[in-house]
Design a protein around this motif. Structure first.
Motif, mmCIF file in Angstrom:
data_model
loop_
_atom_site.group_PDB
_atom_site.id
_atom_site.type_symbol
_atom_site.label_atom_id
_atom_site.label_comp_id
_atom_site.label_asym_id
_atom_site.label_seq_id
_atom_site.Cartn_x
_atom_site.Cartn_y
_atom_site.Cartn_z
ATOM 1 N N CYS A 1 1.348 6.544 -1.716
ATOM 2 C CA CYS A 1 0.280 5.674 -1.213
ATOM 3 C C CYS A 1 -0.579 5.175 -2.370
ATOM 4 N N ALA A 2 -0.933 3.891 -2.319
ATOM 5 C CA ALA A 2 -1.848 3.317 -3.314
ATOM 6 C C ALA A 2 -3.279 3.702 -2.949
ATOM 7 N N ALA A 3 -4.131 3.767 -3.940
ATOM 8 C CA ALA A 3 -5.553 4.031 -3.696
ATOM 9 C C ALA A 3 -6.181 2.816 -3.031
ATOM 10 N N PRO A 4 -7.181 3.037 -2.173
ATOM 11 C CA PRO A 4 -7.874 1.900 -1.571
ATOM 12 C C PRO A 4 -8.638 1.115 -2.635
ATOM 13 N N VAL A 5 -8.895 -0.153 -2.350
ATOM 14 C CA VAL A 5 -9.678 -1.013 -3.238
ATOM 15 C C VAL A 5 -10.703 -1.741 -2.383
ATOM 16 N N VAL A 6 -11.983 -1.682 -2.779
ATOM 17 C CA VAL A 6 -13.041 -2.409 -2.087
ATOM 18 C C VAL A 6 -13.177 -3.773 -2.754
ATOM 19 N N THR A 7 -13.081 -4.839 -1.950
ATOM 20 C CA THR A 7 -13.194 -6.195 -2.504
ATOM 21 C C THR A 7 -14.490 -6.885 -2.113
ATOM 22 N N ASP A 8 -15.108 -6.469 -1.001
ATOM 23 C CA ASP A 8 -16.383 -7.073 -0.614
ATOM 24 C C ASP A 8 -17.077 -6.230 0.439
ATOM 25 N N MET A 9 -18.392 -6.440 0.533
ATOM 26 C CA MET A 9 -19.202 -5.803 1.564
ATOM 27 C C MET A 9 -20.106 -6.886 2.140
ATOM 28 N N ARG A 10 -20.096 -7.012 3.477
ATOM 29 C CA ARG A 10 -20.917 -8.033 4.121
ATOM 30 C C ARG A 10 -21.805 -7.409 5.172
ATOM 31 N N PRO A 11 -23.103 -7.434 5.007
ATOM 32 C CA PRO A 11 -23.824 -7.804 3.794
ATOM 33 C C PRO A 11 -23.732 -6.679 2.765
ATOM 34 N N SER A 12 -24.216 -6.938 1.567
ATOM 35 C CA SER A 12 -24.190 -5.910 0.519
ATOM 36 C C SER A 12 -25.561 -5.255 0.357
ATOM 37 N N SER A 13 -26.437 -5.533 1.312
ATOM 38 C CA SER A 13 -27.772 -4.952 1.315
ATOM 39 C C SER A 13 -28.226 -4.814 2.771
ATOM 40 N N ALA A 14 -28.761 -3.646 3.121
ATOM 41 C CA ALA A 14 -29.239 -3.418 4.486
ATOM 42 C C ALA A 14 -30.068 -2.140 4.511
ATOM 43 N N SER A 15 -30.760 -1.927 5.609
ATOM 44 C CA SER A 15 -31.559 -0.712 5.766
ATOM 45 C C SER A 15 -30.683 0.423 6.297
ATOM 46 N N VAL A 16 -31.211 1.638 6.218
ATOM 47 C CA VAL A 16 -30.460 2.792 6.707
ATOM 48 C C VAL A 16 -30.144 2.619 8.186
ATOM 49 N N THR A 17 -29.069 3.177 8.611
ATOM 50 C CA THR A 17 -28.489 3.130 9.961
ATOM 51 C C THR A 17 -27.962 1.752 10.359
ATOM 52 N N SER A 18 -28.026 0.771 9.454
ATOM 53 C CA SER A 18 -27.446 -0.549 9.733
ATOM 54 C C SER A 18 -25.938 -0.484 9.565
ATOM 55 N N GLU A 19 -25.248 -1.424 10.177
ATOM 56 C CA GLU A 19 -23.799 -1.527 10.035
ATOM 57 C C GLU A 19 -23.468 -2.679 9.100
ATOM 58 N N PRO B 1 -5.344 8.371 1.463
ATOM 59 C CA PRO B 1 -4.200 9.191 1.054
ATOM 60 C C PRO B 1 -3.788 8.972 -0.402
ATOM 61 N N GLY B 2 -4.045 7.793 -0.954
ATOM 62 C CA GLY B 2 -3.645 7.492 -2.329
ATOM 63 C C GLY B 2 -4.716 7.728 -3.369
ATOM 64 N N GLY B 3 -5.867 8.265 -2.958
ATOM 65 C CA GLY B 3 -6.937 8.534 -3.922
ATOM 66 C C GLY B 3 -8.232 7.843 -3.535
ATOM 67 N N ARG B 4 -9.077 7.625 -4.548
ATOM 68 C CA ARG B 4 -10.386 7.006 -4.333
ATOM 69 C C ARG B 4 -10.411 5.601 -4.904
ATOM 70 N N CYS C 1 0.795 -1.231 0.000
ATOM 71 C CA CYS C 1 0.000 0.000 0.000
ATOM 72 C C CYS C 1 0.822 1.273 0.000
ATOM 73 N N THR C 2 2.105 1.182 0.397
ATOM 74 C CA THR C 2 2.937 2.380 0.441
ATOM 75 C C THR C 2 4.352 2.066 -0.043
ATOM 76 N N ASP C 3 5.028 3.100 -0.503
ATOM 77 C CA ASP C 3 6.441 3.010 -0.872
ATOM 78 C C ASP C 3 7.106 4.291 -0.400
ATOM 79 N N THR C 4 7.992 4.176 0.585
ATOM 80 C CA THR C 4 8.697 5.338 1.111
ATOM 81 C C THR C 4 10.073 5.411 0.463
ATOM 82 N N VAL C 5 10.383 6.588 -0.091
ATOM 83 C CA VAL C 5 11.642 6.773 -0.812
ATOM 84 C C VAL C 5 12.393 7.979 -0.261
ATOM 85 N N ASP C 6 13.686 7.992 -0.505
ATOM 86 C CA ASP C 6 14.510 9.137 -0.125
ATOM 87 C C ASP C 6 14.345 10.243 -1.155
ATOM 88 N N VAL C 7 14.318 11.480 -0.670
ATOM 89 C CA VAL C 7 14.236 12.651 -1.540
ATOM 90 C C VAL C 7 15.591 13.346 -1.496
#
Length: 157
Positions: free
Chosen positions: A68-86, A143-146, A41-47
């Motif tokens: 920094c690499a952009a985040p990647v979403v691979t799954d959501m559990r569950p992928s369906s729910a009502s508002v205010t659910s976690e 930090p790496g984008g969307r 996810c990251t690469d730290t280099v000397d400047v």
């Protein structure tokens, strides 16, 4: 540093713009980093700064830059729910997430969700309370984008 001729970021390359602000301040644009390998996810280099007098020596963390690499979403559990659910959102490079949004797949403004980091690869997300029934693209900003959108990022309310 008023004679700075280049700024390099480790093996990634030279800055694409170098502007001298004062004798000890530069404004630079870092070069684009090639895609990081999966799971990294990251690469730290000397400047290093090159001037008419030579190149700056390597130093401690104050002389480093982290890509920094952009985040990647691979799954959501569950992928369906009502508002205010976690639900649990899984993925890579989620550490440092600054925002989670729900945008209607049919178009329209995004709504920010509350969330808590469970680990570097999972977030506990609360479905925003004012969403209507429908499908939404869930996107994480870090930090790496969307995160990119795709079939695994669609959530149904």
């Amino acid at each position: 540093m008023h004679t700075a001729t280049s700024v390099t970021f480790g093996g990634v390359g030279a800055a694409t713009s170098v502007i001298t602000v004062s004798n000890n301040v530069l404004t630079v644009v870092a070069p684009e980093h090639p895609p990081l390998p999966p799971g990294i996810c990251t690469d730290t280099v000397d400047v290093q700064v090159t001037t008419a007098g030579g190149t700056s020596p390597l130093s401690d963390s104050r002389g480093q830059y982290t890509f920094c690499a952009a985040p990647v979403v691979t799954d959501m559990r569950p992928s369906s729910a009502s508002v205010t659910s976690e639900f649990t959102l899984g993925g890579t490079c989620l550490q440092g997430a600054t925002r989670v949004t729900f945008a209607p797949t049919a178009g329209g403004p995004a709504t920010q969700a509350d969330y808590h980091a469970l680990s570097s690869s999972s977030l506990l997300v609360i479905v925003p309370p004012h969403l209507s029934e429908g499908t939404y693209d869930v996107q994480v900003t870090g930090p790496g984008g969307r995160s990119p959108l795709g079939p695994r990022t669609v959530f149904t309310v």
